[in-house]
Enzyme design. Structure first.
Site: not given
Ligand code: NAD
Length: 499
Positions: A197, A272, A306, A403
């Site tokens: 997804k 991650e 990230c 962050e």
């Molecule tokens: P997010 O956690 O809001 O969303 C990530 C994904 O999770 C999206 O696809 C979203 O639709 C889904 N999601 C949301 N609620 C959910 C639930 N209850 N159950 C299952 N899926 C759900 O994050 P974001 O705003 O899209 O991305 C930014 C974050 O991602 C930042 O904190 C960043 O640091 C992190 N990030 C980490 C890495 C890494 O490799 N460590 C890489 C990229 C981004």
């Protein structure tokens, strides 16, 4: 598509395939079929805030169908019966198709995620091609071990490595294509099947990738792509009782919810998550390398990185000149249309993300940090921000601890190695860190003491298919990329034969 987006496309030009894709109805990819959904949701182009596309908003039934297809493909389908070399060949074909469509993918990603196109080509898409090829090569190299055993009698004991099964993969919006490839290449290589997804803000590159999967000859059900909202269908997917593994990239907050869902079903789990990565700049550092590192991390991708070096600790003796050099470069960055090859920084992903960043800038000012450059709202349509630098911060400030996920760098002076080590480790996250020094002994002394999944020396945010990436502390569990990632999609079976 809104006429403002059409005008952008007209101005810079895109490939015929990009146009064809954007003009056709968007469809999910389930069991090798391109399917529409009963409901749709809007995807906005971040530099205008205008409609880019209507995409399927998956239902619980769509998730059910996708998991069922992945389950069948794993338990009964061709994929599990294929020889490793066959899987390798298909993944290489897929990599070739991504390479052939590099320009198209970069255009789609640039319009969808607000990414400056040249950086997107060089990092997001090219890096994904490398990872697909790298993992393709591993398909034929998964092996167990023979184990001499000491119990009474004669036995032959060995280990078998087996794919864990159906993987639920969830990705964020900041590297939509690249993160998705991080999530799917390794499990497909070892023989798992996947339901993926994308983030609701940025599903387009994955919906396009589905076309390439079909062209490459990936059997039905091996990779399924559902587009929809996280809290509803994301949750349906990660808590589904018949999946075997959850592989999630996103925020720490959502990661905790997702982790709980995985553990409810005793499923494998990789998380991650977020970061607030420190850069430690010593008195003997090459200041130009520090400036370059800020460009390739916190000011790259509008700071939506990230592992971006977002906390800058500078030795007091070179503090002022380093701050001045970074501010000079940041103030002169080319911020503008993402399809323009000259552009270095595009907009934030959404109005909400822009607001979050602007709120943090307000918090920084209220906390007494000194604004060196940026920090203003550029206004206009779309979600624009300025490369921003705060100096004279204190480690307890929220802008230093939390962050921000935008182009906002915070700087603090230090005097001693012990002091900066304590400051760097004083954070809930542990994704990455960098040390800038010409003193190799100092670097080697500090590397084991820094609490993070990656440490770079005299650079920041370098990644490669052959090096593992993943955090410690609240930045996550497990690794993506490198040979280490494969283990997270494998079960180890112990086998004993009495002779
Ligand atoms: P997010 O956690 O809001 O969303 C990530 C994904 O999770 C999206 O696809 C979203 O639709 C889904 N999601 C949301 N609620 C959910 C639930 N209850 N159950 C299952 N899926 C759900 O994050 P974001 O705003 O899209 O991305 C930014 C974050 O991602 C930042 O904190 C960043 O640091 C992190 N990030 C980490 C890495 C890494 O490799 N460590 C890489 C990229 C981004």
């Amino acid at each position: 598509m809104d006429k403002k987006v059409a005008a952008l496309i007209d101005k810079y030009g895109v490939t015929e395939r990009t146009l064809t894709f954007l003009r056709a109805p968007m469809r999910q990819y389930i069991n090798g079929q391109f399917v529409v959904a009963a409901e749709s949701m809007q995807v906005l182009e971040p530099s205008t805030g205008a409609l880019l596309a209507e995409v399927p908003s998956a239902s619980t039934e769509d998730v059910e169908a996708a998991v069922k297809a992945a389950r069948y493909a794993f338990d009964e389908g061709e994929w599990s019966r294929w020889k490793p070399a066959q899987r390798e060949r298909v993944l290489h074909r897929l990599a070739d198709l991504v390479e052939e469509n590099l320009q198209t993918l970069a255009e789609i990603e640039s319009l969808d995620a607000g990414k400056a196109i040249e950086g997107c080509k060089a990092v997001d898409i090219a890096g994904s091609i490398d990872l697909l090829r790298y993992m393709a090569g591993w398909a034929t190299k998964i092996d167990g071990a023979t184990r001499p055993v000491s119990v009474e009698g004669e036995h032959f004991a060995y280990t078998l490595k087996e794919p864990v099964g159906v993987v639920a993969a969830i990705v964020p919006w900041n590297w939509p294509f690249n993160m998705a490839i991080w999530k799917l290449a390794a499990p497909l290589a070892v023989g798992c099947t996947v339901v993926l997804k994308p983030a609701q803000q940025t599903p387009l590159s994955m919906l396009f990738f589905a076309e390439l999967c079909a062209e490459a000859g990936l059997p039905p059900g091996v990779l399924n792509i559902v587009s929809g909202r996280g809290r509803t269908i994301g949750n349906d997917l990660v808590s589904h009782p018949t999946i075997n593994k959850v592989s999630f990239t996103g925020s720490t907050e959502v990661g905790i919810t997702v982790g709980k869902a995985a553990i409810e079903n005793i499923n494998h789990l990789t998380l991650e998550l977020g970061g607030k990565s420190p850069m430690l700049v010593f008195e003997d550092a090459d200041i130009q390398k520090v400036v370059d590192a800020t460009q390739q991390s916190i000011y790259f991708n509008t700071g939506q990185v990230c592992s971006g070096g977002s906390r800058l600790y500078i030795h007091r003796s070179i503090y002022d000149q380093t701050i001045a050099a970074i501010a000079e470069r940041a103030s002169n960055m080319v911020v503008g249309d993402t399809l323009n090859p000259e552009t270095e920084m595009g907009p934030a992903i959404s109005a909400g993300q822009k607001q979050t960043v602007m709120d943090y800038i307000g918090i920084g000012l209220a906390e007494g940090a000194r604004l060196v450059c940026g920090g203003k709202d550029p206004g206009g349509e779309g979600y624009w921000l300025q490369p921003t630098l705060f100096a004279d911060c204190d480690n307890s400030m929220r802008i230093v601890q939390e962050e921000i996920f935008g182009p906002v760098l915070v700087a603090i002076p230090f005097d001693t190695e012990e002091e900066v080590l304590a400051l760097a480790n004083d954070n809930i996250y542990g994704l990455a860190a960098s040390i800038f020094t010409r003193d190799l002994s100092r670097a080697l002394r500090l590397i084991p003491k820094i609490e993070s999944g990656t440490v770079w020396v005299n650079t920041h945010d370098m990644i490669d298919a052959n090096t593992p990436f993943g955090g410690v502390k609240q930045s996550g569990i497990g690794k993506d990329m490198g040979p280490e990632q494969l283990e997270y999609f494998l079960e180890t079976k112990a086998v004993w034969i009495a002779l």
